[in-house]
Motif scaffolding. Structure first.
Motif, PDB file in Angstrom:
ATOM      1  N   VAL A  22       0.842  -1.196   0.000  1.00  0.00           N
ATOM      2  CA  VAL A  22       0.000   0.000   0.000  1.00  0.00           C
ATOM      3  C   VAL A  22       0.879   1.250   0.000  1.00  0.00           C
ATOM      4  CG1 VAL A  22      -1.785  -1.211   1.329  1.00  0.00           C
ATOM      5  CG2 VAL A  22      -0.167   0.273   2.513  1.00  0.00           C
ATOM      6  N   HIS A  25      -3.163   5.000   2.076  1.00  0.00           N
ATOM      7  CA  HIS A  25      -4.348   4.145   2.139  1.00  0.00           C
ATOM      8  C   HIS A  25      -4.780   3.689   0.751  1.00  0.00           C
ATOM      9  CE1 HIS A  25      -5.481   5.925   6.316  1.00  0.00           C
ATOM     10  NE2 HIS A  25      -4.672   4.896   6.416  1.00  0.00           N
ATOM     11  N   VAL A 121      -7.610  -2.371   7.778  1.00  0.00           N
ATOM     12  CA  VAL A 121      -7.768  -2.647   6.347  1.00  0.00           C
ATOM     13  C   VAL A 121      -8.976  -1.934   5.739  1.00  0.00           C
ATOM     14  CG1 VAL A 121      -9.212  -4.726   6.523  1.00  0.00           C
ATOM     15  CG2 VAL A 121      -7.612  -4.489   4.614  1.00  0.00           C
ATOM     16  N   LEU A 124      -8.587   1.067   3.381  1.00  0.00           N
ATOM     17  CA  LEU A 124      -8.212   0.919   1.977  1.00  0.00           C
ATOM     18  C   LEU A 124      -9.428   1.002   1.063  1.00  0.00           C
ATOM     19  CD1 LEU A 124      -5.623  -2.001   2.237  1.00  0.00           C
ATOM     20  CD2 LEU A 124      -5.207   0.471   2.331  1.00  0.00           C
ATOM     21  N   ALA A 313      -1.626  -1.940   5.599  1.00  0.00           N
ATOM     22  CA  ALA A 313      -2.434  -0.772   5.962  1.00  0.00           C
ATOM     23  C   ALA A 313      -2.121  -0.304   7.376  1.00  0.00           C
ATOM     24  CB  ALA A 313      -3.915  -1.100   5.827  1.00  0.00           C
TER      25      ALA A 313
END
Length: 343
Positions: A22, A25, A121, A124, A313
């Motif tokens: 990642v 985000h 998570v 995201l 994340a």
């Protein structure tokens, strides 16, 4: 390192080798190698089999994630890894790999909590988390309610399972009904053709004044109901049993989650973990949250199950918060408490 670091996340807490990348985000890669088929014949995850599978899958899965993101190793700014909780041997593989990558690349290492990563998570997909929020994590090994003022720094346990977690109950009931492992998706599928009110299965700890969960009694009640019908020669309509069992589980989960929201005056609920992929849980949670004026966040199913994206994340959040990196001496802690976000 830029304000939005490029973080490589490694997840090996159970049977899936998850590698995520990642930037801030923004999800760039989420590659998974699962050993589920190897465990299916045993009816459950075998720790030694899982550990060996992680060893074999680690390098090709990392390389696949980099290829998916169109990146090179030299682009990575930090490495994050699940340090616990989980299967000890499986965790060791991931932690050892993460140490090697961080040392070889000369970048910071962040050992993170698997459960907190399931919370992180969601960013995201739906952006920054409300502060605070209530998070309910439901998986094969955990059924937990958390108050999350800040996922990078402060996670407070409100309640957890006192025996079988929801995912364990799904697996055990599936076995009773002759459905394949893992049980969750198969019960969800069978339940679509069944009646949710066909059988009055018990709701453990539903009004006991706590935010804890118990699914062992429900699992036993289903097994005894099936055994009694088989002993008397009656036919068993699997969809009705599956639907009634599933309804008992999601009824308890959603009631407890909203109890937590009311008790702590929080208006945002996040549901994560593998069982969050269950279609009936998602539907009932939305229905009850709408009625209660609570905003619901649930990641898409591919981000609910164990994956490297969630680890990346949380690692990104830790970097952004200026948290001191882990040392190369971090252990793999199979019983790491959820309140320890970073080790």
């Amino acid at each position: 390192m830029t304000d939005e670091p490029l973080v490589l996340g490694i997840e090996t807490s159970c049977d899936e080798t998850g590698i995520g990348i990642v930037r801030g985000h923004t999800l760039l890669a989420n590659t998974i190698a699962s050993s589920m088929d190897e465990h299916a014949r045993y009816g459950g995850v075998v720790p030694e089999v899982a550990s060996r599978a992680h060893l074999e899958a680690m390098t090709p899965t990392v390389e696949a994630a980099l290829a998916e993101a169109g990146l090179k190793f030299s682009d990575i700014d930090a490495v994050a890894v699940t340090a616990g909780p989980g299967l000890a041997g499986a965790l060791l593989v991931g932690v050892a790999a993460a140490k090697s990558y961080a040392l070889g690349l000369g970048v910071p290492l962040y050992g993170v909590n698997h459960l907190a990563a399931h919370v992180a998570v969601d960013q995201l997909e739906h952006g920054p988390l409300p502060k605070p929020c209530i998070a309910m994590l439901v998986s094969g090994g955990h059924s937990s309610l958390l108050l999350v003022p800040d996922v990078a720094e402060d996670v407070i346990s409100l309640g957890s399972t006192v025996d079988d977690a929801a995912g364990e109950a799904f697996d055990k009931v599936a076995r009773v009904l002759g459905l394949p492992f893992p049980g969750g998706p198969h019960i969800d599928r069978a339940a679509r053709d069944g009646a949710r009110a066909a059988i009055a299965f018990p709701r453990g700890k539903i009004d006991d004044g706590t935010l804890d969960f118990s699914f062992s009694g429900l699992k036993t009640a289903v097994a005894r109901w099936v055994e009694a019908r088989e002993a008397s020669g009656e036919s068993i309509h699997v969809p009705d049993v599956a639907a009634s069992f599933q309804e008992a589980v999601v009824d308890v989960l959603t009631r407890k989650a909203l109890q937590a929201c009311r008790k702590y005056d929080v208006h945002d609920l996040l549901i994560g973990g593998g069982v969050a992929a269950n279609s009936r849980l998602r539907a009932l949670a939305q229905e009850r949250c709408d009625a209660a004026g609570v905003r619901l966040r649930v990641p898409r199913p591919g981000l609910c199950t164990d994956n490297g994206a969630m680890v990346a994340a949380l690692g990104s959040d830790l970097v952004a918060a200026g948290v001191t990196p882990s040392t190369l001496e971090i252990p793999a802690d199979s019983s790491l408490p959820v309140t320890t976000v970073h080790v």
